[in-house]
Design a protein around this motif. Structure first.
Motif, short mmCIF file in Angstrom:
data_model
loop_
_atom_site.label_atom_id
_atom_site.label_comp_id
_atom_site.label_asym_id
_atom_site.label_seq_id
_atom_site.Cartn_x
_atom_site.Cartn_y
_atom_site.Cartn_z
N HIS A 28 0.57 -1.13 0.12
CA HIS A 28 -0.17 -0.24 -0.08
C HIS A 28 0.34 1.41 -0.11
O HIS A 28 0.66 2.27 -0.20
CB HIS A 28 -0.63 -0.19 1.49
N ILE A 29 2.64 1.16 0.57
CA ILE A 29 3.10 2.45 0.67
C ILE A 29 3.50 2.21 -0.66
O ILE A 29 3.76 3.33 -1.27
CB ILE A 29 3.84 2.41 1.57
N ASP A 30 4.19 1.74 -0.98
CA ASP A 30 4.49 1.23 -2.26
C ASP A 30 3.50 2.66 -3.84
O ASP A 30 3.30 2.30 -4.32
CB ASP A 30 4.52 0.20 -3.23
N ILE A 31 2.07 2.24 -3.26
CA ILE A 31 0.72 2.54 -4.46
C ILE A 31 0.98 4.00 -3.60
O ILE A 31 0.98 5.10 -4.64
CB ILE A 31 0.40 1.96 -3.72
N LEU A 32 0.56 4.14 -2.70
CA LEU A 32 1.00 6.09 -2.23
C LEU A 32 2.03 6.77 -2.74
O LEU A 32 2.20 7.94 -3.40
CB LEU A 32 0.89 6.38 -0.85
N GLU A 50 -12.49 -10.07 -2.42
CA GLU A 50 -11.83 -8.92 -2.22
C GLU A 50 -12.59 -7.62 -3.25
O GLU A 50 -13.34 -7.12 -3.84
CB GLU A 50 -10.62 -9.76 -3.58
N GLU A 51 -11.75 -6.66 -2.05
CA GLU A 51 -12.18 -5.31 -1.86
C GLU A 51 -11.18 -5.04 -3.64
O GLU A 51 -10.62 -5.59 -4.36
CB GLU A 51 -11.91 -4.71 -1.07
N GLU A 52 -11.84 -3.68 -4.43
CA GLU A 52 -11.02 -3.49 -5.17
C GLU A 52 -9.93 -3.11 -5.64
O GLU A 52 -9.52 -1.82 -4.37
CB GLU A 52 -11.29 -2.09 -6.10
N SER A 53 -8.71 -3.76 -5.76
CA SER A 53 -7.34 -3.73 -5.78
C SER A 53 -6.25 -3.27 -6.90
O SER A 53 -7.00 -3.48 -8.32
CB SER A 53 -6.88 -4.80 -4.69
N TRP A 54 -5.47 -2.70 -6.40
CA TRP A 54 -4.36 -2.47 -7.60
C TRP A 54 -3.98 -3.73 -8.17
O TRP A 54 -3.53 -3.75 -9.08
CB TRP A 54 -3.24 -1.73 -6.64
#
Length: 943
Positions: A616-620, A937-941
C-alpha cells in the motif's frame, strides 16, 4: 517423240500450233515439269527446285495454284506463282516450306496445277509432299533438385518431345557448370520418333563440405536440328544438422515426491529449414512441456527473411522434459523423448532417472510465508543459535521472493529467478498471493484455473524443496531428507478462511497439518499445566517473533534480568510491531512462568490491517511519482493505466478491445512503476533520497487500442521530507490507532511494555519509527529492537525454534508453551438473523476479544425450525462493531450449514474455534459439514 507427233496417239500433226490432236482429239500442251513430285521437309530439306520448260514456238504465261484453291500456310514459291516463260525456254522455280508457319506435326501431299495462258483446260500438275521436320519441345523447363543433403544424391528427369513429323536425332546430351551434376546414360545418335517423349535421367550428387554452384545446366544438341536446348539445373545443397542440448537428460538421486525438470533446446545448425512433426515421450512418468509440438526450425539464412514465431517458426526451440517419479520404485529408470522430423530420421533424447528413498526428517522447519519475500529456517548444529537460513537457488540470498512465473501449464519458476523474469512475462506472473488467501478470485494460466491456495502451495512446495536441498548439503554423508513437518507463520489477524487456505496449501505441498495430533497434544499439555495450550502448526507471526527475540535477548543481554522479568507476577510484556509487505499487525505478548515448569507465551491481543501493508505504501509513493511525472511532462500521461484498480483496467480492456500484446505490455509497465516506487521507498528508509529517472517507455497513454509512449524520459526530483510525511500520514494514523486498540484489547498500559519488537521492513521508514517511539516515551532506545538483520529472519527462525521445542525431548522447565488462555480473537463470529423481512443482521455468537480455543452454543427451539425441517444458517466474522451485513466492509461471509432438524425437538448449534483459529460447527454434538464461502476481495491494484 517428235515435236509434231501426238504424245498420246503418236500421229503426225498437220498444224504445229493447234492445242489439240487432230487424230485423237486430246490436248497437246508443250509445257514440261520436272520433277512431277517434290518432298519438302522443314528444317531438314525445306527448299526444292521445280523446272518448267516451254517447248512451244511462242511464249506462254503460267499460273501456279493449289488444285483445291486452299492455300497451305508456310509454302512459298520464290519467283512467285505467276510466271512468263519465253518460247523454247526453261524456268527454274524454288519451292520452300517455312517451319515457323507450318503447323507442328504437319504431313500432307498437296497437288498443284500450272495453268497456261489462263485457260483452265491447259494445265499441268505436280505434287508437293510437305512434312514438318523434327521439332524438339522441352517438357522440363528447369531441373530443380530442391534440397540435397550433404553426401547424398537426387535424381530428376529432363523430358524432350518431338513435335515434328520426322525423327529427331540427338547428337549429344551433357551436364555443364557443376561437377555435382551428371547425365545418366549415353544419348549420341539417339532417334526420337514423331510424337515420342524422351526422358533423360540427370543426377545431382554432393560431397561433404561442397557448396552448390550458382549456374548449372543440362545441354542437348541435335544432329538434324539447329537449336541447342539448355535446361537450367538448380539444387540447394544443405547440411542437415539438428543439435539437442543436452544430449542426455539425467536425474540422479531423485526423490519420489518431487518433479524434476530440465530444459532442452533443439537448434538447427544446418543450411535448410526443418519441419518438426511431434515431440513424444515413451514413458508415463515423462512429460513434454512445450509451447507447440509441430513447428519449423529455421536455418540461419531463413531466420533473416521470415518472421520468427514461438509456435510456428523458430531459430531454436526450447521445451521442458518433466519427470514425475511418484509411482516409480527405487533404482534406475530409463525412457526416451523422440523428436520426429519430416523427411529425416527422428532424434532421440535418452532420459535416465535414479530414484532414491529419502530419510524422514523428524524435526520441523520454519516457514515465514511472506507477501513480498519468504524466509525458511532449518535446525543446524553448525550455526550459532542452532538455526540456519535457507538461501534462494538463483540469488544465494536468504530473502526468497514470493513470486511465481509459469513457464507453461506444467512448470514454473519461483523465487529470484521468477522475479527476474516477471517484468517480461506479467501475464504469467503471480505476486503477493498471500494478500488474497481465502478470497474468491481465482486466476487462470494456460487455460487452467488456480485458487489462491493452489498458487500458494506451489510456492510453499518450492520453499520445502530448498530446505531439503539445504539439509542434504549440510548432512556430510550425502543423505537426502523428506520434510513433512513445518511450522508456518501467518499474520495475527488472519481470518478463518485465510487460515484454511494456508492449511490447504501446506497439505498440497506435502506437509502434514497434524490436526488430530494437535488436538491430542493440546489436551495432554493442558491437563499437565492446568491451562489451555495451543500446539497447531499455524503460528502467529507475533508469537514467532517473540520466540526469536527471547532467544536473542537471552544470548545477548543479561539473561538473569530477562529471567527475573519473566518470573514477575505480571511477567514480561512485549509489543510486536509487524509491518510487512502485505499487512500491518500489532500484538501484545506476555511471557510468564508456568507453575509446573517452563515458560508460557500468551498473545494477549493481536490486531491487524490488510489494507496498509508495504504494498500500500508503494502505491502511495507511485501515485505521487505519477502525479509529478504528468505535471512535468508535456506528454499527456494516462495515470489511470498505471494507478487504476486492476478490475477497472480489465473492464476497460474488454470494452476497448485491447490486444493480448497491449495487455501484456501494460502489465509490464504497471509492475515496473511499482518496482520504481518500492525502490524510492527503500531510499527514503535509508535516508538517501535521490532523483527518480522515469524511462520514456513507462510514460504512456492509450490511443485507439494502442499504447503510445513519450518521446523522452522525465527526471523527478527527490521527494522532500514534508511530501513523504503527508503521503504517510494516513498510514501513521492507522498505526497509532492499531497500537492503542491492541493495548486496550490486552488491557495493558503503554508503560507496562518492556520491549518493542519490530519484525517488518516498513519499520525502517523514519516516519513509522517515529510514530511507534512517540507512543512509548518511557522505553529506552536499547529496548526498541529495530535492526535490519533481525527484520528478515526473526519470524522464520522463531518458527523453527518453536518446531525444535515440539520435536525435541526437553525438560519441563525448559519448555516454551503457547498458552491459549489470554489469546484473544481479533474479530467476532455470528450468524445471519432477520429483525425485519428485508435486512439481514449480524447476530453475535462469539464476541471479539474472546480467548480461544473457545466453544459457544446457540439454541434453536422447535418454533425456530422452518417448516421444511432444515435449519439453514449463514455465519460471518466481524472485525467491527456494526450489526448491518449488507454494505458493511467489516462483515464477511465465511460459510453455510444445513442441518436436518425435522426429527428433533429443536437444535443446539455449537461453534468451536480451534488452536489454528479455524471454525468447526456441531449440531446436537454431531459435526456438521461446512460449505465454506470465499472472502470477497475489495477493489485493489493487484490482479
Amino acid at each position: 517423240m517428235s515435236r509434231n507427233e501426238c504424245r498420246y496417239c503418236h500421229q503426225w500433226e498437220p498444224g504445229r500450233d493447234d492445242a489439240y490432236c487432230s487424230a485423237c482429239g486430246r490436248l497437246l500442251l508443250l509445257l514440261e515439269l520436272e520433277p512431277e513430285s517434290l518432298v519438302l521437309i522443314s528444317i531438314i530439306a525445306p527448299v526444292k527446285e521445280l523446272r518448267l520448260r516451254n517447248e512451244s514456238a511462242r511464249g506462254m504465261h503460267v499460273d501456279i495454284e493449289p488444285r483445291h484453291r486452299t492455300p497451305i500456310p508456310g509454302i512459298a514459291f520464290e519467283q512467285g506463282t505467276s510466271l512468263d516463260i519465253p518460247a523454247n525456254a526453261e524456268l527454274r522455280v524454288r519451292v520452300g516450306v517455312d517451319a515457323q508457319k507450318l503447323p507442328a506435326g504437319f504431313q500432307r501431299v498437296v497437288e498443284y496445277v500450272c495453268i497456261v495462258d489462263g485457260d483452265s483446260r491447259k494445265q499441268r500438275t505436280f505434287a508437293l509432299d510437305i512434312r514438318s521436320g523434327p521439332a524438339p519441345k522441352l517438357i522440363t523447363s528447369k531441373v530443380d533438385f530442391e534440397h540435397v543433403a550433404e553426401g547424398k544424391s537426387a535424381e530428376r528427369n529432363v523430358q524432350v518431345k518431338n513435335l515434328g513429323g520426322t525423327p529427331l536425332r540427338i547428337r549429344d546430351v551433357r551436364a555443364e557448370g557443376s561437377p555435382q551434376l551428371r547425365v545418366q546414360g549415353e544419348y549420341g545418335d539417339r532417334l526420337v520418333q514423331p510424337g515420342e517423349t524422351l526422358s533423360i535421367p540427370v543426377i545431382w550428387e554432393t560431397a561433404l563440405g561442397e557448396a552448390a554452384p550458382r549456374e548449372s545446366a543440362v545441354r542437348i544438341e541435335f544432329a538434324n536440328h539447329p537449336d541447342v536446348l539448355v535446361i537450367p539445373a538448380v539444387a540447394q545443397t544443405f547440411r542437415h544438422r539438428v543439435e539437442l542440448t543436452p544430449a542426455l537428460a539425467r536425474f540422479q538421486q531423485a526423490l519420489a515426491k518431487r518433479d524434476y525438470t530440465t530444459s532442452v533446446r533443439i537448434e538447427n545448425l544446418g543450411t535448410t529449414d526443418i519441419e518438426v512433426l511431434s515431440i513424444e515421450s515413451d514413458q508415463p512418468w515423462i512429460t513434454v512441456a512445450a509451447r507447440a509440438t509441430r513447428f519449423t526450425l529455421l536455418c540461419p539464412e531463413s531466420a533473416l527473411q521470415k518472421a520468427v514465431s514461438p509456435t510456428i517458426f523458430a531459430r531454436a526451440f526450447d521445451f521442458r522434459v518433466v519427470c514425475s517419479p511418484r509411482e516409480l520404485t527405487e533404482g534406475k529408470h530409463r525412457g526416451n523423448v523422440t523428436i520426429r522430423q519430416h523427411g529425416h530420421e527422428p532424434l532421440v533424447l535418452p532420459v535416465e532417472l535414479t530414484v532414491v528413498k529419502p530419510k524422514e526428517y523428524r524435526d520441523y522447519i520454519g516457514i515465514d510465508f511472506g507477501t513480498t519475500n519468504s524466509v525458511v529456517a532449518v535446525l543446524s548444529d553448525r550455526e550459532k543459535g542452532g538455526v540456519a537460513l535457507v538461501k534462494d537457488a538463483a540469488s544465494g540470498k536468504e530473502l526468497i521472493p514470493s513470486v511465481l512465473v509459469f513457464d507453461d501449464s506444467d512448470t514454473c519458476k519461483i523465487g529470484d529467478a521468477a522475479r527476474n523474469e516477471a517484468d517480461t512475462a506479467p501475464d504469467r506472473t503471480v505476486r503477493s498471493i498471500k494478500r488474497v488467501m481465502g478470497y474468491e478470485r481465482d486466476r487462470t494460466f494456460f487455460d487452467r484455473s488456480y485458487s489462491a491456495a493452489q498458487l500458494a502451495s506451489l510456492i510453499i512446495g518450492k520453499l520445502v524443496q530448498l530446505a531439503e536441498e539445504k539439509l542434504h548439503a549440510d548432512s556430510g554423508n550425502g543423505a537426502h531428507y523428506d520434510v513433512r513437518k513445518a511450522i508456518i507463520t501467518v499474520p495475527a489477524n488472519f481470518h478463518d478462511l485465510q487460515i484454511r487456505d494456508v492449511l490447504e496449501a501446506c497439505a498440497a505441498a506435502g506437509l502434514d497439518t497434524e490436526e488430530e495430533r494437535v488436538q491430542r497434544v493440546e489436551k495432554q499439555q493442558s491437563e499437565q499445566i492446568g491451562a489451555a495450550v495451543s500446539a497447531g502448526i499455524i503460528l502467529d507471526e507475533p508469537s514467532a517473533a517473540v520466540l526469536y527475540y527471547l532467544d536473542f535477548l537471552r544470548n545477548t543481554r543479561n539473561s538473569v534480568e530477562i529471567a527475573n522479568a519473566i518470573a514477575r507476577e505480571q511477567g514480561l510484556k512485549l509489543l510486536v510491531f509487524d509491518y510487512g509487505g502485505g499487512t500491518l499487525d500489532v500484538a501484545i505478548a506476555s511471557v510468564t512462568q508456568v507453575p509446573t515448569g517452563g515458560t508460557g507465551l500468551r498473545i494477549l491481543a493481536n490486531l491487524g490491517d490488510n489494507d496498509i501493508g508495504g504494498d500500500h505504501i508503494d502505491i502511495l509513493v507511485m501515485k505521487e511519482l505519477l502525479r509529478r511525472c504528468r505535471q512535468e511532462s508535456k506528454f499527456e500521461l494516462d495515470t489511470t493505466l498505471v494507478a487504476g484498480n486492476f478490475s477497472d483496467l480489465e473492464r476497460r480492456r474488454d470494452a476497448e478491445g485491447w490486444s493480448a500484446d497491449v495487455w501484456r505490455e501494460l502489465l509490464r509497465i504497471r509492475a515496473q512503476w511499482k518496482d520504481l516506487a518500492e525502490h524510492t521507498k527503500i531510499r527514503i528508509a535509508e535516508k538517501k533520497q535521490t532523483p527518480v529517472d522515469v524511462r520514456p517507455d513507462l510514460i504512456v497513454r492509450m490511443q485507439k487500442g494502442r499504447l503510445e509512449q513519450a518521446p523522452r524520459g522525465i527526471r523527478i526530483q527527490a521527494l522532500s521530507a514534508e511530501v513523504v510525511n503527508n503521503l504517510l500520514q494516513p498510514v501513521v494514523a492507522r498505526s497509532e490507532e492499531l497500537i492503542r486498540s491492541a493495548l486496550a484489547l490486552a488491557e495493558v498500559d503503554s508503560g507496562d511494555i518492556d520491549y518493542i519488537l519490530h519484525t517488518g521492513r516498513q519499520s525502517l521508514l523514519p516516519q513509522i519509527r517515529k510514530c511507534v517511539r512517540a507512543m512509548f516515551p518511557g522505553i529506552a532506545n536499547d529496548r526498541d529492537l529495530l535492526e535490519e538483520e533481525h527484520l528478515k529472519v526473526c519470524v522464520a527462525k522463531g518458527a523453527a525454534l518453536y518446531g525444535r521445542m515440539r520435536s525435541k525431548l526437553v525438560v519441563r522447565g525448559a519448555r516454551i508453551l503457547l498458552l491459549s488462555d489470554g489469546r484473544r480473537l481479533p474479530h467476532s463470529y455470528g450468524v445471519e438473523t432477520f429483525t425485519n423481512p428485508i435486512e439481514p443482521e449480524f447476530d453475535e455468537v462469539i464476541e471479539r476479544g474472546a480467548q480461544y480455543p473457545i466453544e459457544r452454543t446457540k439454541p434453536y427451539p422447535p418454533e425456530m425450525i422452518p417448516p421444511t425441517g432444515y435449519l439453514n444458517l449463514k455465519f460471518y466474522q466481524n472485525t467491527g462493531s456494526g450489526k448491518a451485513i449488507v454494505g458493511n466492509p467489516h462483515v464477511s461471509l465465511i460459510g453455510e450449514i444445513s442441518i436436518d432438524a425435522a426429527d428433533t425437538s429443536g437444535c443446539d448449534v455449537t461453534f468451536a474455534i480451534g488452536p489454528n483459529r479455524t471454525l468447526r460447527v456441531f449440531a446436537n454434538g454431531n459435526p456438521v459439514t461446512i460449505e465454506p464461502a470465499r472472502l470477497r476481495e475489495e477493489e485493489s491494484w493487484t490482479g
